[in-house]
Write a protein that holds these residues in place. Structure first.
Motif, PDB file in Angstrom:
ATOM      1  N   THR A 202       0.824  -1.029  -0.106  1.00  0.00           N
ATOM      2  CA  THR A 202       0.049  -0.069  -0.146  1.00  0.00           C
ATOM      3  C   THR A 202       0.845   0.973   0.056  1.00  0.00           C
ATOM      4  OG1 THR A 202      -1.527  -1.126   1.343  1.00  0.00           O
ATOM      5  CG2 THR A 202      -1.970   1.408   1.227  1.00  0.00           C
ATOM      6  N   ALA A 207      -1.683   4.358   3.056  1.00  0.00           N
ATOM      7  CA  ALA A 207      -1.689   3.777   4.319  1.00  0.00           C
ATOM      8  C   ALA A 207      -1.982   4.452   5.458  1.00  0.00           C
ATOM      9  CB  ALA A 207      -0.334   3.044   4.442  1.00  0.00           C
ATOM     10  N   ASN A 213      -4.936  -0.524   6.431  1.00  0.00           N
ATOM     11  CA  ASN A 213      -3.534  -0.486   5.370  1.00  0.00           C
ATOM     12  C   ASN A 213      -3.920  -1.111   3.926  1.00  0.00           C
ATOM     13  OD1 ASN A 213      -0.951  -0.022   4.909  1.00  0.00           O
ATOM     14  ND2 ASN A 213      -0.035  -1.836   5.833  1.00  0.00           N
TER      15      ASN A 213
END
Length: 328
Positions: A202, A207, A213
């Protein structure tokens, strides 16, 4: 000048064409159901083999992953059975009163089966972390949700094309086209736009804002505080509408005057109530954080599954009914 009435032979031909189209659609819907289960089973087998091979490099036991593969093979066999099942074919018939009664019973059995599966999972998987992993991101339930959503998007697109090209109901066709795009969007969100499958990292800027996330919108921290309560409210609202089944008097009267499709074709039937009731029941405990010893936050995945399944079955019903627009 008065419009000449159609002859009896013309009426009979139209009725015969509608009957043939209905039979064709019943077979197509049966094939869609069977193929969807087959594809899901094949996908589960592929995921099982991938995890089985990956387990050797992770220095963990690979053999538990084969249980998932066995489940996938069983789904493939089930899909082949559904494609040829005379029971499913009769269940899809809109010309049989017994089939309509059977559908009502099937919805009740389906809701009880899902709730029974919830209880069985909880009893068989004593480890809470493993239970969450099975149902959470990248779990089998999430893949099943995505399959239902993608299949629903396909059926909604078929409805949109039918309304646009054959029935010349352009506004309705555009609405179902947007529904298809919405179903596709939610399905991609469930798979984190492919991240669940391919495991990419990510981006840091996403994130920092995402509670899980992942590259998703619905998991952004802004939405997290509202997801559970909104799921409960939506489930209750749809349950009330399905049970109440408002007559939409003015709307139905206008449709009847225009001689087009009955309004009930586009609305969920009352016998769908068990799925919405169970979804509302589970989402209530998730939203209120009550009975946490029995109902975990991850159990909202079961509620989402029942909502998606209800909408998908409703779209299949609409597609079959559109074969005979007059409802004769």
């Amino acid at each position: 000048m008065s419009t000449p009435l159609p002859s009896n032979s013309q009426v009979q031909r139209d009725a015969g064409d509608s009957l043939r189209e209905s039979v064709v659609r019943q077979k197509l819907v049966q094939r869609i159901c069977g193929q969807a289960v087959i594809y899901f089973g094949a996908f589960i087998v592929a995921v099982s083999l991938y995890k089985f091979v990956s387990a050797f490099s992770l220095d963990v036991s690979p053999w538990p992953e084969l249980q998932l593969g066995v489940a996938g093979l069983l789904l493939v066999f089930l899909g082949n059975f559904l494609r040829r099942s005379t029971f499913l074919k009769s269940l899809l018939s809109e010309f049989s009163p017994s089939a309509r009664a059977s559908r009502s019973l099937l919805m009740l059995i389906l809701a009880l089966f899902i709730m029974g599966s919830v209880a069985l999972f909880k009893l068989s998987v004593q480890d809470v972390l493993r239970y969450k992993r099975l149902l959470g991101e990248g779990g089998i339930l999430e893949y099943l949700q995505a399959l239902i959503l993608f299949t629903s998007a396909w059926v909604s697109w078929l409805i949109s094309r039918d309304l646009w090209r054959r029935l010349f109901m352009r506004l309705h066709g555009a609405i179902y086209g947007m529904i298809a795009l919405g179903m596709l969007f939610v399905g991609l969100e469930e798979l984190a736009w492919g991240q669940v499958l391919f495991g990419w990292r990510t981006p840091d800027n996403i994130a920092a804002l995402n509670a899980q996330n992942q590259t998703t919108i619905h998991n952004l921290e802004f939405f997290q505080d509202y997801l559970d309560i909104n799921l409960f409210l939506v489930s209750v609202l749809i349950l009330v509408l399905v049970l109440w089944r408002p007559s939409f008097g003015l709307f139905k009267a206008r449709l009847s005057r225009e001689g087009v499709i009955p309004a009930g074709t586009f609305f969920l039937p009352r016998y769908f109530w068990p799925l919405f009731f169970c979804a509302a029941f589970l989402s209530y405990f998730v939203a209120t954080r009550s009975a946490t010893a029995l109902v975990l936050n991850i159990d909202q995945e079961w509620a989402e599954l029942m909502l998606y399944l209800s909408f998908g079955l409703g779209l299949l019903r609409t597609y079959v009914l559109l074969a005979n627009p007059s409802g004769r």
